[in-house]
Design an enzyme around this catalytic site. Structure first.
Site, mmCIF file in Angstrom:
data_model
loop_
_atom_site.group_PDB
_atom_site.id
_atom_site.type_symbol
_atom_site.label_atom_id
_atom_site.label_comp_id
_atom_site.label_asym_id
_atom_site.label_seq_id
_atom_site.Cartn_x
_atom_site.Cartn_y
_atom_site.Cartn_z
ATOM 1 N N PHE A 85 0.817 -1.208 0.000
ATOM 2 C CA PHE A 85 0.000 0.000 0.000
ATOM 3 C C PHE A 85 0.857 1.268 0.000
ATOM 4 O O PHE A 85 0.419 2.317 0.432
ATOM 5 C CB PHE A 85 -0.930 -0.018 1.221
ATOM 6 C CG PHE A 85 -1.714 -1.298 1.328
ATOM 7 C CD1 PHE A 85 -2.891 -1.466 0.596
ATOM 8 C CD2 PHE A 85 -1.263 -2.346 2.117
ATOM 9 C CE1 PHE A 85 -3.612 -2.649 0.669
ATOM 10 C CE2 PHE A 85 -1.982 -3.532 2.195
ATOM 11 C CZ PHE A 85 -3.148 -3.690 1.474
ATOM 12 N N ASP A 116 7.857 -7.655 11.449
ATOM 13 C CA ASP A 116 6.434 -7.918 11.184
ATOM 14 C C ASP A 116 6.100 -9.290 11.761
ATOM 15 O O ASP A 116 6.873 -10.232 11.588
ATOM 16 C CB ASP A 116 6.173 -7.915 9.656
ATOM 17 C CG ASP A 116 4.693 -7.750 9.324
ATOM 18 O OD1 ASP A 116 3.862 -8.462 9.922
ATOM 19 O OD2 ASP A 116 4.370 -6.917 8.468
ATOM 20 N N SER A 175 6.007 -5.772 17.804
ATOM 21 C CA SER A 175 6.859 -4.668 18.245
ATOM 22 C C SER A 175 7.198 -4.794 19.724
ATOM 23 O O SER A 175 8.337 -4.588 20.135
ATOM 24 C CB SER A 175 6.114 -3.336 18.078
ATOM 25 O OG SER A 175 6.639 -2.585 17.042
ATOM 26 N N HIS A 215 -3.102 -0.189 12.556
ATOM 27 C CA HIS A 215 -3.724 1.131 12.590
ATOM 28 C C HIS A 215 -4.665 1.334 13.762
ATOM 29 O O HIS A 215 -5.388 2.330 13.817
ATOM 30 C CB HIS A 215 -4.458 1.403 11.272
ATOM 31 C CG HIS A 215 -3.521 1.736 10.152
ATOM 32 N ND1 HIS A 215 -3.937 2.127 8.908
ATOM 33 C CD2 HIS A 215 -2.166 1.741 10.101
ATOM 34 C CE1 HIS A 215 -2.889 2.358 8.134
ATOM 35 N NE2 HIS A 215 -1.802 2.116 8.837
ATOM 36 N N HIS A 248 3.896 6.114 8.183
ATOM 37 C CA HIS A 248 3.020 6.013 7.005
ATOM 38 C C HIS A 248 1.550 6.210 7.366
ATOM 39 O O HIS A 248 1.156 5.991 8.496
ATOM 40 C CB HIS A 248 3.198 4.640 6.330
ATOM 41 C CG HIS A 248 2.640 4.605 4.942
ATOM 42 N ND1 HIS A 248 1.882 3.555 4.476
ATOM 43 C CD2 HIS A 248 2.719 5.495 3.925
ATOM 44 C CE1 HIS A 248 1.545 3.796 3.211
ATOM 45 N NE2 HIS A 248 2.033 4.970 2.854
HETATM 46 MG MG MG Z 1 0.715 1.812 5.458
#
Ligand code: MG
Length: 203
Positions: free
Chosen positions: A13, A64, A117, A137, A162
């Site tokens: 993305f 990740d 994380s 998010h 981002h």
């Molecule tokens: Mg992103």
């Protein structure tokens, strides 16, 4: 900038102008220390940042858990059935990620860290030339990413975030909220935003 593979063949993305900005900043920042990204997914940003790190004989830690963010889960808006492991009933973007890194000839530069994380940062002490946050998010995920990594950026290094949407009608607010935290922290000088890529330099 010449990338080692057709970047459009990698799912993700990240817009092209954002990728180019990551590459340019990583080119300077990776001379200050290794780089780290949170939320590698299929490796699109890893190619941009990794290619810059490779030029300086530096390293990109690509963090990740590869189980997908909230929006990638089965039944959610950005679910991709090709990245779903039906055997275990979970998302798995790691295979696609490895394929990208290998096709980009970045195996000598990109270090996959398959973890959350919170766990990966627990004993982290290495100062970082650049941190790119592009993880979950939700407010909790974004704040954990910010708390876990922003403080490790060295003086002169880069913090990139981002999916910055100041207008709530255009996108979720969690990345923008940690962008505001970084701005208010006094630790960073704000750089010009590129598309939805927020950028800071550590004072
Ligand atoms: Mg992103």
């Amino acid at each position: 900038m010449q990338l080692p593979l057709d970047i459009n063949s990698v799912k993700g993305f990240l817009a092209e102008d954002e990728g180019e900005a990551l590459y340019q900043y990583a080119l300077q920042a990776s001379t200050l220390g290794p780089c780290l990204e949170v939320g590698s997914y299929c490796g699109k940003s890893s190619v941009y940042i990794g290619a810059a790190c490779q030029q300086n004989d530096s390293v990109l830690y690509a963090l990740d858990h590869h189980r997908g963010s909230e929006e990638h889960q089965l039944g959610e808006e950005y679910h991709d059935p090709e990245l779903y492991d039906g055997g275990v009933g979970l998302m798995d973007s790691f295979k696609a990620f490895r394929d990208t890194v290998s096709r980009a000839k970045l195996d000598d530069t990109v270090v996959p860290v398959v973890s959350s994380s919170a766990v990966a940062s627990k004993h982290w002490v290495t100062p970082l030339g650049m941190v790119f946050i592009d993880g979950g998010h939700s407010e909790e995920a974004a704040h954990t990413d910010y708390r876990s990594w922003a403080g490790h950026v060295v003086s002169g290094g880069i913090l990139a975030i981002h999916d910055i949407f100041p207008n709530p009608a255009e996108g979720g607010q969690a990345p923008y909220n940690i962008w505001k935290l970084a701005k208010a922290s006094g630790l960073f000088e704000e750089l010009a935003t590129v598309n939805t890529l927020g950028l800071f330099r550590r004072r």
